[in-house]
Motif scaffolding. Structure first.
Motif, PDB file in Angstrom:
ATOM      1  N   LYS A 117       0.480  -1.480   0.054  1.00  0.00           N
ATOM      2  CA  LYS A 117      -0.228  -0.186  -0.071  1.00  0.00           C
ATOM      3  C   LYS A 117       0.821   1.463  -0.348  1.00  0.00           C
ATOM      4  N   VAL A 118       2.147   1.221   0.682  1.00  0.00           N
ATOM      5  CA  VAL A 118       2.804   2.555   0.831  1.00  0.00           C
ATOM      6  C   VAL A 118       3.056   3.027   0.173  1.00  0.00           C
ATOM      7  N   ARG A 119       4.077   1.761  -1.204  1.00  0.00           N
ATOM      8  CA  ARG A 119       5.019   1.439  -2.630  1.00  0.00           C
ATOM      9  C   ARG A 119       3.526   1.508  -3.706  1.00  0.00           C
ATOM     10  N   LEU A 120       2.569   1.224  -3.511  1.00  0.00           N
ATOM     11  CA  LEU A 120       1.677   1.664  -4.718  1.00  0.00           C
ATOM     12  C   LEU A 120       1.097   3.168  -4.599  1.00  0.00           C
ATOM     13  N   ALA A 121       1.157   3.703  -3.229  1.00  0.00           N
ATOM     14  CA  ALA A 121       0.300   4.325  -2.548  1.00  0.00           C
ATOM     15  C   ALA A 121       1.343   5.883  -4.235  1.00  0.00           C
ATOM     16  N   GLU A 122       2.872   5.543  -4.313  1.00  0.00           N
ATOM     17  CA  GLU A 122       3.410   6.433  -4.517  1.00  0.00           C
ATOM     18  C   GLU A 122       3.093   6.093  -6.218  1.00  0.00           C
ATOM     19  N   ILE A 123       2.816   5.277  -6.265  1.00  0.00           N
ATOM     20  CA  ILE A 123       3.153   5.086  -7.897  1.00  0.00           C
ATOM     21  C   ILE A 123       1.605   5.616  -8.014  1.00  0.00           C
ATOM     22  N   ALA A 124       0.222   5.240  -7.833  1.00  0.00           N
ATOM     23  CA  ALA A 124      -0.810   6.594  -7.824  1.00  0.00           C
ATOM     24  C   ALA A 124      -0.734   7.715  -7.786  1.00  0.00           C
ATOM     25  N   ARG A 125       0.637   8.163  -6.982  1.00  0.00           N
ATOM     26  CA  ARG A 125       0.595   9.377  -7.502  1.00  0.00           C
ATOM     27  C   ARG A 125       0.932   9.732  -8.891  1.00  0.00           C
ATOM     28  N   ILE A 126       1.640   8.991  -8.831  1.00  0.00           N
ATOM     29  CA  ILE A 126       2.662   9.003 -10.585  1.00  0.00           C
ATOM     30  C   ILE A 126       1.822   9.342 -11.675  1.00  0.00           C
ATOM     31  N   LYS A 127       0.552   8.296 -11.375  1.00  0.00           N
ATOM     32  CA  LYS A 127      -0.736   8.328 -12.657  1.00  0.00           C
ATOM     33  C   LYS A 127      -1.168   9.340 -12.292  1.00  0.00           C
ATOM     34  N   LYS A 128      -1.205  10.195 -11.018  1.00  0.00           N
ATOM     35  CA  LYS A 128      -2.536  11.142 -10.687  1.00  0.00           C
ATOM     36  C   LYS A 128      -3.678  10.903 -10.426  1.00  0.00           C
ATOM     37  N   ARG A 129      -3.335   9.118  -9.804  1.00  0.00           N
ATOM     38  CA  ARG A 129      -3.927   8.771  -8.763  1.00  0.00           C
ATOM     39  C   ARG A 129      -4.490   9.304  -7.381  1.00  0.00           C
ATOM     40  N   PHE A 130      -4.751  10.340  -7.255  1.00  0.00           N
ATOM     41  CA  PHE A 130      -4.526  11.091  -6.321  1.00  0.00           C
ATOM     42  C   PHE A 130      -4.834  10.829  -5.172  1.00  0.00           C
ATOM     43  N   ASP A 131      -5.946  10.181  -5.394  1.00  0.00           N
ATOM     44  CA  ASP A 131      -7.414   9.492  -4.375  1.00  0.00           C
ATOM     45  C   ASP A 131      -6.924   8.339  -3.659  1.00  0.00           C
ATOM     46  N   LEU A 132      -6.623   7.348  -4.870  1.00  0.00           N
ATOM     47  CA  LEU A 132      -5.949   6.285  -4.963  1.00  0.00           C
ATOM     48  C   LEU A 132      -5.288   6.114  -3.590  1.00  0.00           C
ATOM     49  N   SER A 133      -3.916   7.467  -3.274  1.00  0.00           N
ATOM     50  CA  SER A 133      -3.058   7.584  -3.431  1.00  0.00           C
ATOM     51  C   SER A 133      -3.059   7.746  -1.941  1.00  0.00           C
ATOM     52  N   GLU A 134      -3.965   8.565  -1.185  1.00  0.00           N
ATOM     53  CA  GLU A 134      -4.639   9.269  -0.509  1.00  0.00           C
ATOM     54  C   GLU A 134      -5.101   7.784   0.468  1.00  0.00           C
ATOM     55  N   ARG A 135      -5.348   6.973  -0.133  1.00  0.00           N
ATOM     56  CA  ARG A 135      -6.721   6.406   1.060  1.00  0.00           C
ATOM     57  C   ARG A 135      -5.493   4.687   1.037  1.00  0.00           C
ATOM     58  N   TRP A 136      -4.510   4.912   0.120  1.00  0.00           N
ATOM     59  CA  TRP A 136      -3.886   3.714   0.710  1.00  0.00           C
ATOM     60  C   TRP A 136      -3.002   3.997   1.262  1.00  0.00           C
ATOM     61  N   LEU A 137      -2.577   5.295   1.643  1.00  0.00           N
ATOM     62  CA  LEU A 137      -1.468   6.130   2.636  1.00  0.00           C
ATOM     63  C   LEU A 137      -2.635   5.733   3.811  1.00  0.00           C
ATOM     64  N   GLU A 138      -4.019   5.747   4.256  1.00  0.00           N
ATOM     65  CA  GLU A 138      -4.847   6.339   4.581  1.00  0.00           C
ATOM     66  C   GLU A 138      -4.354   4.583   5.744  1.00  0.00           C
ATOM     67  N   GLU A 139      -4.901   4.018   4.745  1.00  0.00           N
ATOM     68  CA  GLU A 139      -4.885   2.127   5.483  1.00  0.00           C
ATOM     69  C   GLU A 139      -4.010   1.579   5.551  1.00  0.00           C
ATOM     70  N   ALA A 140      -2.899   2.076   5.071  1.00  0.00           N
ATOM     71  CA  ALA A 140      -1.419   1.663   5.763  1.00  0.00           C
ATOM     72  C   ALA A 140      -0.711   2.081   6.899  1.00  0.00           C
ATOM     73  N   ASN A 141      -1.144   3.351   7.807  1.00  0.00           N
ATOM     74  CA  ASN A 141      -1.295   3.394   8.645  1.00  0.00           C
ATOM     75  C   ASN A 141      -2.046   2.988   9.472  1.00  0.00           C
ATOM     76  N   ASP A 142      -3.576   2.568   9.489  1.00  0.00           N
ATOM     77  CA  ASP A 142      -4.355   1.836  10.225  1.00  0.00           C
ATOM     78  C   ASP A 142      -3.314   0.683   9.822  1.00  0.00           C
ATOM     79  N   LEU A 143      -3.412  -0.416   9.295  1.00  0.00           N
ATOM     80  CA  LEU A 143      -3.136  -1.314   8.992  1.00  0.00           C
ATOM     81  C   LEU A 143      -1.730  -1.291  10.506  1.00  0.00           C
ATOM     82  N   LYS A 144      -0.656  -0.261  10.471  1.00  0.00           N
ATOM     83  CA  LYS A 144       0.354  -0.695  11.078  1.00  0.00           C
ATOM     84  C   LYS A 144      -0.092   0.249  12.966  1.00  0.00           C
TER      85      LYS A 144
END
Length: 740
Positions: A483-510
């Protein structure tokens, strides 16, 4: 009911028992024989040290010998004899990986041959077929006459049968007939054949060259040789495998052994030129590196869509999810092309439907694919089988890692839909508890579906088996990293919604992970959570995989690192899979006390990421020392967990695969750990963070290292406790930053 006569194009076959074959006795072995293995893409051959595949008087003798392709044994007997006797071995080697060379002589044969009269050079090589040449030289002062024979047979057994899976029914062995006679009497060629329960006709066709046999006795070819003093005779053959009259190997077979050897050497040279060359100042350690380079080449296996690393020989010579992904990740520094093709092929087979028999679900990455008769007949679910919980997040991690090394935007875009499907599968399966869990649904599937997939390995502190569904600690770390690594790729692909969601889910999982998996009384991470959400509280190596992925808080990570290097875990060669203090501990247990090189290389990466460089280097040195004790300086799949004391050597695990992909990959991962390369090819950047060579190595060089579009030569030199780095050559505009 199977037919009495089988026709295939212009060939006629009858059931084997309709045309009895004359027997040619085996030279029976009383004791287990050492074996040699060669491999080329989808074929591998396991023989004894004479190059023979022979019978045994003992039931416990290794039955894995044979010539295999696509999970079927196409040769179950291959026996060279002199006047009905076994040759005497002088020397043999399979060092090249795809060719086996034997030097032997004759035993005493009364009234015919004095001992050591003949010099016999035997070569067996794989390249889309099995090629063999035997040169016999008479070293006596007189002319000698004798019979030389080679006996062939093929049982066409499925690899699962070889591994002990029972079958209620089998197909039928066939004999090839021409003009009412066994075909070999008419054609001078041998055809061994079998019709499977699915109707497929499999053949091993043997064509002889140099000198044709003087006669056949069943499936034994016999030459009556007369050799003057110091004269030689060469005989040879090519064995090609067919299913329904089509060559079964994906590799097109040449005509002669010489052509096959030239093709292999040319392919190997081309591969080597595309790869990073890594060498140290120590010749003995260079042998281990060179062996790893050869084994990566050897383990390459071609499928319709590309080439991946098969998991290991003999049992796992096929495409795996977890194994092929981890091995591809380990060798990114050596050659990133394998990672791309691994991602592409696994994406091609990505789960599409819900199928309990195969444990398949949409978006899921496969565990293992097989092509043998049992798979084709639906007796096993490996068409492919999806019973793995970790291959999907590992695929996402490799997807991001590959991009970091190569900046290959085309592959990134091509596989983006597969990445989304993989993440959707993870999210669906985490909905109930917040953790990615497994429970076997297939009646012939795996009970345990993490990397420790034997039936007895997920145990509580007191040794009882945990009950599913199981949420493994390292799998949650893989999900976090994905989720952390794919959030960066989502930013590259301008899918900022996915990037933010995956980072939030990663932090919650941690946050949840550090609460739910932490064993307060042990200051350690639980192996897993069981089906009731209770901690599986044994001390294992699994939490070591979490260390470099960032899911543990720094304090907890350091506590895990310290515990892993305690004497009940670290045996001097490596870290055990299970603490020696556990009631379930067995130093010979597959996952309950043994030591796995790939497990340890991942742990070493984690220790390094925490700044525990001395511990990481100590573990690295233990693994290097272990490897240098092995045949060919080749790390095995695993070895026994017995303590390293004084001058003792690592204790072999009896049926460990060798070569094995992620064991081979551990050599490259350990080297990368020591010099700590952190690529960022999309931003044209390479960081080298505080390189530190182990005490046994004073210098290390990397030539032809590829990061994005740049090729680099790097040189590392250790003086005392300090390791320096120099960029010796650079072809490209990559920025290299060395951080001490």
């Amino acid at each position: 009911m199977l037919p009495d006569i089988v026709e295939l194009d212009d060939k006629i076959f009858v059931p084997f028992d309709r045309e009895p074959i004359p027997e040619w006795p085996c030279v029976l072995n009383e004791e287990p024989q050492p074996t040699l293995t060669i491999k080329d893409h989808d074929m591998f051959l396991v023989t004894d040290t004479l190059g023979n595949i022979v019978c045994s008087l003992r039931d416990d003798v290794d039955t894995s010998m044979g010539l295999f392709c696509k999970d079927t044994r196409f040769l179950s007997r291959l026996e060279l004899q002199i006047e009905g006797r076994a040759p005497v071995l002088l020397n043999s080697t399979a060092d090249k990986g795809f060719v086996l060379s034997v030097l032997c002589t004759n035993p005493r044969i009364e009234n015919l041959l004095a001992p050591d009269t003949l010099g016999i050079r035997r070569e067996l090589l794989l390249n889309g077929a099995l090629f063999s040449e035997i040169e016999v030289t008479n070293y006596s002062t007189n002319t000698v006459s004798f019979e030389l024979s080679i006996s062939f047979d093929a049982d066409f057994v499925d690899l699962f049968e070889v591994r002990g899976f029972g079958r209620q029914k089998r197909g039928q062995l066939l004999r090839s007939i021409r003009d009412g006679k066994p075909a070999e009497q008419e054609t001078g060629e041998l055809t061994l054949a079998y019709q499977g329960l699915d109707g497929s006709i499999m053949e091993s066709r043997i064509q002889f060259n140099h000198r044709q046999p003087d006669l056949f006795k069943g499936y034994t070819a016999i030459w009556r040789l007369e050799l003057p003093s110091h004269q030689s005779e060469t005989i040879g053959y090519r064995l090609q495998m067919f299913t329904n009259n089509q060559p079964i190997s994906t590799i097109q077979a040449p005509i002669t052994l010489g052509q096959a050897k030239a093709a292999e050497l040319q392919e190997e040279q081309s591969w080597t030129q595309q790869s990073t060359r890594i060498r140290s100042d120590k010749a003995i350690f260079n042998q281990a590196i060179e062996r790893a380079e050869k084994d990566v080449y050897l383990l390459r296996q071609s499928f319709d869509k590309g080439t991946v690393l098969s998991a290991g020989v003999p049992w796992f010579s096929t495409l795996f999810g977890r194994d092929s992904i981890i091995a591809a990740s380990q060798i990114l520094m050596y050659n990133p092309s394998i990672a791309r093709e691994t991602l592409m092929i696994l994406a091609e087979y990505q789960g599409k439907i819900n199928d309990e028999w195969r444990d398949e679900e949409p978006g899921k990455i496969l565990h293992e694919i097989r092509f043998g008769e049992m798979a084709r007949c639906g007796e096993v679910p490996h068409t492919p089988y999806y019973g793995t919980v970790d291959a999907t997040p590992l695929w996402l991690m490799l997807y991001a890692e590959y991009y970091a090394w190569t900046a290959d935007g085309e592959t990134l875009d091509c596989l983006w839909p597969n990445a989304l499907a993989a993440m959707d599968w993870i999210d669906r399966n985490c909905q109930e508890t917040g953790y990615l869990r497994y429970a076997c649904r297939s009646s012939r599937g795996l009970v345990n579906q993490g990397w420790k997939d034997s039936g007895d390995c997920i145990v509580y502190r007191k040794g009882q088996l945990a009950k599913p569904p199981i949420a493994l600690c390292e799998v949650q770390a893989y999900v976090y990293a994905a989720k952390v690594r794919l959030a960066e790729i989502a930013r590259i692909k301008k899918r900022f919604d996915l990037s933010e969601r995956w980072l939030e889910e990663a932090n919650d999982l941690k946050a949840r992970f550090n609460r739910d998996f932490w064993l307060e009384d042990e200051s350690f991470c639980a192996l897993a959570l069981d089906g009731d959400g209770n901690q599986v509280d044994s001390i294992t190596s699994n939490p070591g995989h979490c260390l470099h992925l960032g899911i543990l808080t720094p304090e907890k990570a350091h506590s895990v690192a310290e515990r892993l290097t305690a004497p009940d875990m670290f045996n001097g060669w490596g870290i055990r899979t299970l603490s020696s203090l556990s009631p379930a501990y067995n130093p010979m247990g597959y996952h309950i006390g043994s030591v796995w090189p790939h497990d340890n290389s991942l742990i070493a990466m984690g220790l390094r990421s925490l700044g525990s460089i001395d511990r990481a280097l100590e573990l690295c040195q233990g693994l290097i020392d272990m490897t240098l004790h092995q045949p060919y300086q080749r790390p095995p799949e695993l070895f026994c967990g017995y303590e390293r004391n004084g001058d003792n050597t690592p204790i072999r695990y009896p049926v460990a695969c060798s070569p094995q992909a992620w064991a081979t990959g551990s050599i490259f991962q350990l080297l990368q750990m020591t010099i700590d390369l952190v690529p960022d090819a999309p931003n044209n950047y390479l960081r080298i963070i505080d390189p530190a060579l182990p005490e046994s190595i004073e210098s290390l060089s990397l030539h032809n290292l590829r990061v994005g579009g740049t090729l680099l030569d790097l040189e590392f030199e250790r003086t005392g406790n300090t390791t320096s780095c120099r960029v010796a050559k650079k072809r490209g505009n990559l920025r290299v930053v060395i951080e001490a």
